[in-house]
Design a protein around this motif. Sequence first.
Motif, short mmCIF file in Angstrom:
data_model
loop_
_atom_site.label_atom_id
_atom_site.label_comp_id
_atom_site.label_asym_id
_atom_site.label_seq_id
_atom_site.Cartn_x
_atom_site.Cartn_y
_atom_site.Cartn_z
N ALA A 23 17.77 18.85 20.13
CA ALA A 23 17.16 17.90 20.54
C ALA A 23 17.10 16.19 20.09
CB ALA A 23 16.03 17.93 21.78
N LEU A 24 16.38 16.70 19.30
CA LEU A 24 15.86 15.66 17.57
C LEU A 24 16.74 14.88 17.32
CD1 LEU A 24 14.14 13.13 16.73
CD2 LEU A 24 14.19 15.45 14.34
N GLU A 25 18.60 15.92 16.84
CA GLU A 25 19.67 14.52 16.88
C GLU A 25 19.90 13.73 16.92
OE1 GLU A 25 24.35 16.69 14.74
OE2 GLU A 25 22.74 17.86 16.26
N PRO A 26 20.60 13.82 18.11
CA PRO A 26 20.74 12.27 19.15
C PRO A 26 19.90 11.29 18.91
CG PRO A 26 20.49 13.74 20.81
CD PRO A 26 20.58 14.89 19.67
N LEU A 27 18.81 11.28 18.83
CA LEU A 27 17.79 10.37 19.10
C LEU A 27 17.53 10.15 17.82
CD1 LEU A 27 15.62 12.46 21.72
CD2 LEU A 27 17.17 10.47 22.69
N GLY A 28 16.77 10.40 17.05
CA GLY A 28 16.76 10.09 15.62
C GLY A 28 15.03 9.56 15.42
N GLU A 29 14.83 8.85 15.97
CA GLU A 29 13.35 9.03 16.01
C GLU A 29 13.06 9.41 17.76
OE1 GLU A 29 9.80 5.47 14.44
OE2 GLU A 29 12.36 5.53 13.17
N VAL A 30 12.00 9.84 17.36
CA VAL A 30 11.02 9.41 19.26
C VAL A 30 9.65 10.37 19.50
CG1 VAL A 30 11.88 12.15 19.10
CG2 VAL A 30 12.22 11.31 21.76
N SER A 31 9.26 9.87 20.16
CA SER A 31 7.44 10.45 20.16
C SER A 31 7.45 11.81 20.61
CB SER A 31 7.28 9.91 21.18
OG SER A 31 7.16 10.21 22.72
N LEU A 32 6.72 12.32 19.86
CA LEU A 32 6.10 14.17 20.92
C LEU A 32 6.97 14.43 21.88
CD1 LEU A 32 5.00 16.50 19.30
CD2 LEU A 32 2.63 15.58 20.75
N MET A 33 6.00 13.55 22.72
CA MET A 33 6.01 13.91 24.61
C MET A 33 7.49 14.43 25.03
SD MET A 33 3.76 15.42 25.53
CE MET A 33 4.26 15.56 26.89
N GLU A 34 8.01 12.71 24.21
CA GLU A 34 10.07 12.72 24.37
C GLU A 34 10.56 13.63 24.30
OE1 GLU A 34 11.33 8.65 23.94
OE2 GLU A 34 9.83 7.84 24.17
N LEU A 35 10.10 13.81 22.97
CA LEU A 35 11.16 15.22 21.81
C LEU A 35 10.53 16.32 22.85
CD1 LEU A 35 12.92 16.42 20.03
CD2 LEU A 35 10.95 16.58 18.24
N PHE A 36 8.96 16.56 23.37
CA PHE A 36 8.99 18.57 24.43
C PHE A 36 9.80 18.03 25.70
CE2 PHE A 36 6.05 20.20 27.35
CZ PHE A 36 6.34 21.63 26.82
N ILE A 37 10.03 17.13 26.18
CA ILE A 37 11.48 17.26 27.17
C ILE A 37 11.95 17.16 26.59
CG2 ILE A 37 11.84 15.51 29.08
CD1 ILE A 37 8.66 13.68 29.15
#
Length: 75
Positions: A23-37
């Motif tokens: 889930a993190l791979e395409p986002l690069g940098e993300v908040s905790l809740m966004e990564l959880f979703i």
Amino acid sequence: MLLPENIHPNNSLYLAGGFVLKALEPLGEVSLMELFIESRKLHHMPMPVFTLALDWLFLAGLISYNADGSIISCF
């Protein structure tokens, strides 16, 4: 708990960590809740398992965080 012998593999931190990284791979940098979703879109996991997976990934050096608290990939 990373490689369980007596629980279902879907409840392992190893599998949960893989989905968090995916889930993190395409986002690069993300908040905790966004990564959880985003992680829950790939694999249903409760918040405690998600948090333990983040701890494991941080200790393994696969993720980090920046000054504003966003989670970033280290590879």
